[in-house]
Design an enzyme around this catalytic site. Structure first.
Site, PDB file in Angstrom:
ATOM      1  CG  HIS A 211      -1.847   1.165   1.289  1.00 38.65           C
ATOM      2  ND1 HIS A 211      -2.854   1.363   0.370  1.00 38.65           N
ATOM      3  CD2 HIS A 211      -1.909   2.211   2.157  1.00 38.65           C
ATOM      4  CE1 HIS A 211      -3.516   2.463   0.670  1.00 38.65           C
ATOM      5  NE2 HIS A 211      -2.956   2.993   1.750  1.00 38.65           N
TER       6      HIS A 211
ATOM      7  N   GLY B 230       2.898   4.745   4.205  1.00 36.40           N
ATOM      8  CA  GLY B 230       2.429   5.358   5.442  1.00 36.40           C
ATOM      9  C   GLY B 230       0.992   4.966   5.695  1.00 36.40           C
TER      10      GLY B 230
ATOM     11  CB  SER C 116      -5.326   4.684   5.338  1.00 35.97           C
ATOM     12  OG  SER C 116      -6.343   5.163   4.495  1.00 35.97           O
TER      13      SER C 116
ATOM     14  CE  LYS D 106      -0.255   5.650   1.495  1.00 33.13           C
ATOM     15  NZ  LYS D 106      -1.116   6.009   2.647  1.00 33.13           N
TER      16      LYS D 106
ATOM     17  CG  ASP E 182      -4.975   1.888  -3.073  1.00 29.27           C
ATOM     18  OD1 ASP E 182      -4.844   2.175  -1.877  1.00 29.27           O
ATOM     19  OD2 ASP E 182      -5.792   1.056  -3.485  1.00 29.27           O
TER      20      ASP E 182
ATOM     21  NE  ARG F 156      17.928  18.029  14.481  1.00 37.21           N
ATOM     22  CZ  ARG F 156      17.991  19.093  15.296  1.00 37.21           C
ATOM     23  NH1 ARG F 156      17.796  18.943  16.591  1.00 37.21           N
ATOM     24  NH2 ARG F 156      18.242  20.286  14.801  1.00 37.21           N
TER      25      ARG F 156
END
Length: 328
Positions: free
Chosen positions: A153, A168, A170, A174, A192, A258
């Site tokens: 997904h 990520g 739903s 995205k 998707d 970072r």
């Protein structure tokens, strides 16, 4: 937005297969034995076999499930045998229930081949291609068709030549990020449902199921057709996956990387893919961040690692030589 993978399986536990008619159509092969029904024939091995050793009588470790390729060497060997001996050699090969025999270079088809093809229900095919070129192309194509695969997904895009898979939860954003990247000139592969195939220990190929290809879902708007909206220059059918970007909601309790050392990886079908976790907060330019990640990945492939360069610069500077100048 739902999708069907369209994956074809043969008997349980044996994996994917390719219908022989599909191979015939793909490589424009000539069917020499029309009496043999090829419609139900399937191929389940990506590798092929040139039966030189088998024609000499050595059948140890012979894999009868592979395509059998007759090239100049095998054809010349058979042509120099007496008719009776050649008949025995050809029969011995065909009775192994092999999926098909392909004769390259447009070489002559021996009468014995036609006889035993019908007797043992083995198709004989012919191509004008040279043996080496044909074998290389068939193996390359078959490895893709028979590759282990999974459906993920997410959204897959080509960003500066780097296949970038955005994943990520739903509703995390995205598709919106993908749309912004497409507007910035990058190419779209899938939204998707991303079908991922492992074609080698180093390479993962991503594509989209045919029934949802080039469509993108935006909450509040619905389905949009990327090819119709942005043109053919904005889409691509397949792409090698090199980078994974995971979008996630910002958490004040988590410490985010970072510097970029050590590198982060995500395992997909046994292959490791470079990955980044990007925290989502209002105002963050996600498309620009994805572009920066793709460029940084390309730099690393070319031998430059910014994190290592900074670390080296700091570690090798004499004490007190690093100063911060106030220009304000």
């Amino acid at each position: 937005m739902s999708a069907q993978t369209g994956a074809a399986f043969d008997t349980p536990g044996t994996g994917y297969f390719v219908p022989l008619p599909t191979l015939i159509q793909e490589f424009k092969l000539k069917l020499i034995t029309p009496a043999v029904d090829v419609e139900k024939k399937t191929l389940a091995r990506a590798n092929i076999n040139r039966p030189a050793l088998q024609l000499a009588g050595f059948f140890d470790f012979f894999d009868a499930n592979r395509l059998q390729i007759i090239g100049m060497v095998e054809h010349t060997f058979l042509s120099r045998l007496e008719d009776t001996l050649r008949r025995e050699k050809v029969q011995r090969i065909f009775q192994e229930e092999i999926p098909a025999v392909i004769v390259c270079r447009g070489l002559e088809i021996f009468p014995e081949m036609l006889e035993f093809a019908e007797k043992f229900d083995v198709p004989v095919l012919q191509t004008d291609s040279t043996t080496t070129d044909f074998i290389s192309e068939v193996i390359r194509w078959m490895k893709v068709q028979l590759a282990p695969r999974t459906t993920m997904h997410g959204c897959l895009l080509d960003i500066y030549g780097v296949g970038t898979l955005i994943v990520g939860e739903s509703g995390i954003g995205k598709s919106e990020t993908a749309l912004e990247l497409i507007k910035r000139g990058h190419r779209f592969i899938a939204d998707d449902a991303v079908e991922v195939r492992r074609v080698s220990a180093e390479t993962l190929i991503g594509s989209c199921p045919a029934n949802i290809r080039y469509f993108l879902e935006l909450r509040g708007i619905g389905i949009i057709d990327i090819m119709q909206m942005f043109g053919v220059q904005s889409i691509k059918p397949t792409q090698a996956i090199e980078l994974l970007i995971r979008l996630e909601a910002w958490s004040p309790n988590r410490v985010y990387d970072r510097v970029g050392t050590p590198e982060e990886f995500t395992e997909i079908l046994g292959n490791k893919v470079n990955s980044h976790s990007i925290p989502i907060r209002p105002g963050r330019p996600l498309a620009m961040i994805c572009e920066a990640a793709a460029i940084n990945h390309r730099q690393k492939k070319m031998g430059y690692n910014a994190a290592e360069a900074l670390t080296d610069r700091v570690m090798n500077k004499p004490a007190g030589s690093l100063k911060i100048h106030d220009h304000y």
